[in-house]
Design a protein around this motif. Structure first.
Motif, PDB file in Angstrom:
ATOM      1  N   GLU A 111      -2.440  -8.194   2.750  1.00 52.03           N
ATOM      2  CA  GLU A 111      -1.209  -8.213   2.412  1.00 52.03           C
ATOM      3  C   GLU A 111      -0.501  -6.998   1.902  1.00 52.03           C
ATOM      4  OE1 GLU A 111       0.324 -12.095   0.343  1.00 52.03           O
ATOM      5  OE2 GLU A 111      -1.659 -12.248  -0.420  1.00 52.03           O
ATOM      6  N   LEU A 112      -1.516  -6.048   1.227  1.00 53.61           N
ATOM      7  CA  LEU A 112      -1.053  -4.966   0.529  1.00 53.61           C
ATOM      8  C   LEU A 112      -0.613  -4.083   2.013  1.00 53.61           C
ATOM      9  CD1 LEU A 112      -3.444  -4.096  -2.190  1.00 53.61           C
ATOM     10  CD2 LEU A 112      -1.013  -4.873  -2.572  1.00 53.61           C
ATOM     11  N   LYS A 113      -1.520  -4.171   2.998  1.00 52.28           N
ATOM     12  CA  LYS A 113      -1.167  -3.424   4.294  1.00 52.28           C
ATOM     13  C   LYS A 113       0.122  -3.617   4.857  1.00 52.28           C
ATOM     14  CE  LYS A 113      -5.505  -1.577   5.862  1.00 52.28           C
ATOM     15  NZ  LYS A 113      -6.631  -1.756   6.749  1.00 52.28           N
ATOM     16  N   ALA A 114       0.355  -4.805   4.845  1.00 58.73           N
ATOM     17  CA  ALA A 114       1.759  -5.367   5.394  1.00 58.73           C
ATOM     18  C   ALA A 114       3.014  -4.748   4.589  1.00 58.73           C
ATOM     19  CB  ALA A 114       1.540  -6.903   5.477  1.00 58.73           C
ATOM     20  N   LEU A 115       2.878  -4.578   3.254  1.00 58.90           N
ATOM     21  CA  LEU A 115       3.837  -3.893   2.575  1.00 58.90           C
ATOM     22  C   LEU A 115       3.728  -2.264   2.597  1.00 58.90           C
ATOM     23  CD1 LEU A 115       3.622  -6.398  -0.653  1.00 58.90           C
ATOM     24  CD2 LEU A 115       5.467  -6.367   0.958  1.00 58.90           C
ATOM     25  N   GLY A 116       2.825  -1.873   3.502  1.00 57.98           N
ATOM     26  CA  GLY A 116       3.222  -0.326   3.507  1.00 57.98           C
ATOM     27  C   GLY A 116       2.104   0.326   2.797  1.00 57.98           C
ATOM     28  N   ALA A 117       1.070  -0.419   1.933  1.00 57.90           N
ATOM     29  CA  ALA A 117      -0.038   0.213   0.984  1.00 57.90           C
ATOM     30  C   ALA A 117      -0.961   1.362   1.708  1.00 57.90           C
ATOM     31  CB  ALA A 117      -0.865  -0.860   0.228  1.00 57.90           C
ATOM     32  N   GLU A 118      -1.299   2.329   1.096  1.00 56.30           N
ATOM     33  CA  GLU A 118      -2.280   3.207   1.711  1.00 56.30           C
ATOM     34  C   GLU A 118      -3.321   3.640   0.734  1.00 56.30           C
ATOM     35  OE1 GLU A 118       0.459   6.460   3.159  1.00 56.30           O
ATOM     36  OE2 GLU A 118       0.509   5.572   5.152  1.00 56.30           O
ATOM     37  N   GLY A 119      -4.276   4.283   1.218  1.00 54.67           N
ATOM     38  CA  GLY A 119      -5.485   4.836   0.460  1.00 54.67           C
ATOM     39  C   GLY A 119      -5.682   3.622  -0.555  1.00 54.67           C
ATOM     40  N   ILE A 120      -6.349   2.679   0.085  1.00 52.07           N
ATOM     41  CA  ILE A 120      -6.775   1.427  -0.893  1.00 52.07           C
ATOM     42  C   ILE A 120      -8.267   1.509  -0.987  1.00 52.07           C
ATOM     43  CG2 ILE A 120      -7.300  -1.015  -0.609  1.00 52.07           C
ATOM     44  CD1 ILE A 120      -4.822  -1.098   1.285  1.00 52.07           C
ATOM     45  N   LEU A 121      -8.680   1.426  -2.090  1.00 55.73           N
ATOM     46  CA  LEU A 121      -9.909   1.639  -2.620  1.00 55.73           C
ATOM     47  C   LEU A 121     -10.399   0.446  -3.518  1.00 55.73           C
ATOM     48  CD1 LEU A 121     -11.223   4.591  -2.685  1.00 55.73           C
ATOM     49  CD2 LEU A 121     -10.810   4.505  -5.156  1.00 55.73           C
ATOM     50  N   VAL A 122     -11.511  -0.180  -3.202  1.00 53.22           N
ATOM     51  CA  VAL A 122     -12.061  -1.212  -3.937  1.00 53.22           C
ATOM     52  C   VAL A 122     -13.602  -0.840  -4.515  1.00 53.22           C
ATOM     53  CG1 VAL A 122     -12.989  -3.703  -3.699  1.00 53.22           C
ATOM     54  CG2 VAL A 122     -11.027  -2.647  -2.267  1.00 53.22           C
ATOM     55  N   THR A 123     -13.853  -0.977  -5.748  1.00 57.58           N
ATOM     56  CA  THR A 123     -14.940  -0.579  -6.552  1.00 57.58           C
ATOM     57  C   THR A 123     -15.409  -1.892  -7.168  1.00 57.58           C
ATOM     58  OG1 THR A 123     -14.196   0.153  -8.446  1.00 57.58           O
ATOM     59  CG2 THR A 123     -14.362   1.722  -6.693  1.00 57.58           C
TER      60      THR A 123
END
Ligand code: AMP
Length: 287
Positions: A268-280
């Motif tokens: 969903e975030l990518k569809a809104l144009g998100a970049e540099g996604i990090l999951v920890t």
């Protein structure tokens, strides 16, 4: 000094040790076969049979303990439950041979021979259903007893059900469901200093367990989509939004997300144009 009784072998033992390790409470053994060890420098861990832990905690030989709910109930001893640890799931079930036509314990004949390592819970369960059972006390491997002609039914722990199936048995009724619990000696809770230590240990373990199902997610998102971001990343109190030094168009959104939701949240975030996604991973979580 708080003494914590831990199971000395099996799955419960491994999971309990791992939980303390994740909580930063390391076990320091003086020798390989030691029956006790320092725990996190402040506490003492005692390694005993899981079956004996309710007894030791009720008597005050140990202040705290970790063991299965099944064993606590079977012991009939009074202990104070502090925390459900979630691991060590199993259920205590009544099982009969596949060809037995009964659909519940109430349909079984009185006086039936029931092999079990849980005589107290078995006797009570049959009594509550208006039945009497002749308990055949064994110390393990109940599943074999119907095949040997020693018993007509069994009461045993079931996790996946594969042992029952392999031995031509089927579950008839569930007596109780069990997971591992952190328990305390009831008198301990009246001693303010020791009660505080016990609560601290419970809170620490709880924060580790809570964190296991969560991930911390960070993403750079266009400022104009923040209303949608708030919907996608509920977080604990809503997402944290941090400025990015790019002139104002992009902000960083941080939030705690349920582990199971991560993949669709990322999509969903990518569809809104998100970049540099990090999951920890998160070590501890105290809301
Ligand atoms: P399963 O075949 O996965 O249903 O496991 C059943 C066998 O594992 C039985 O012999 C049980 O006595 C044993 N078992 C399952 N769960 C536990 C547990 N939490 N503690 C001790 N024994 C267990």
């Amino acid at each position: 000094m708080i003494r914590i009784a831990l199971p000395n072998k099996g799955r419960l033992a491994e999971d309990a040790r791992e939980l303390f390790e994740h909580a930063g409470l390391e076990l320091e053994f003086r020798s390989e076969r030691a029956l006790q060890a320092a725990l996190g420098g402040e506490y003492t861990a005692l390694f005993v049979r899981a079956q004996d832990i309710p007894e030791f905690v009720a008597d005050g030989a140990a202040d705290l303990g970790i063991t299965g709910r099944d064993l606590i109930e079977e012991s009939g001893r009074t202990v104070t439950p502090l925390l459900d640890l979630g691991f060590g799931y199993c259920r205590l079930s009544v099982a009969v041979r596949d060809e037995n036509p009964a659909t519940s314990v109430a349909e079984l004949p009185d006086g039936m021979r029931v092999a079990t390592t849980f005589p107290n819970l078995t006797e009570r369960f049959f009594r509550e259903r208006g039945r009497t059972a002749t308990i055949v006390r064994i110390s393990g491997a109940a599943e074999i007893t119907p095949l040997l002609g020693v018993a007509d039914a069994i009461v045993d722990l079931v996790a996946t059900g594969s042992t029952l199936r392999t031995n031509g048995l089927r579950e008839l009724d569930t007596i109780l469901e069990s997971t591992a619990l952190l328990i305390a000696n009831p008198a301990l809770m009246q001693d303010p200093e020791r009660a505080r230590s016990a609560s601290e240990i419970a809170a620490t373990l709880e924060s580790v367990l809570r964190a296991r199902d969560k991930r911390y997610l960070m993403a750079n998102v266009p400022r104009r989509v923040l209303p949608e971001i708030r919907r996608i990343l509920p977080g604990i109190n809503g997402p944290t939004i941090v400025d990015v030094l790019d002139g104002g168009e992009i902000v960083a959104a941080h939030a705690v997300v349920d582990r199971r939701d991560i993949n669709h949240v990322i999509a969903e975030l990518k569809a809104l144009g998100a970049e540099g996604i990090l999951v920890t991973r998160i070590e501890r979580l105290m809301p």
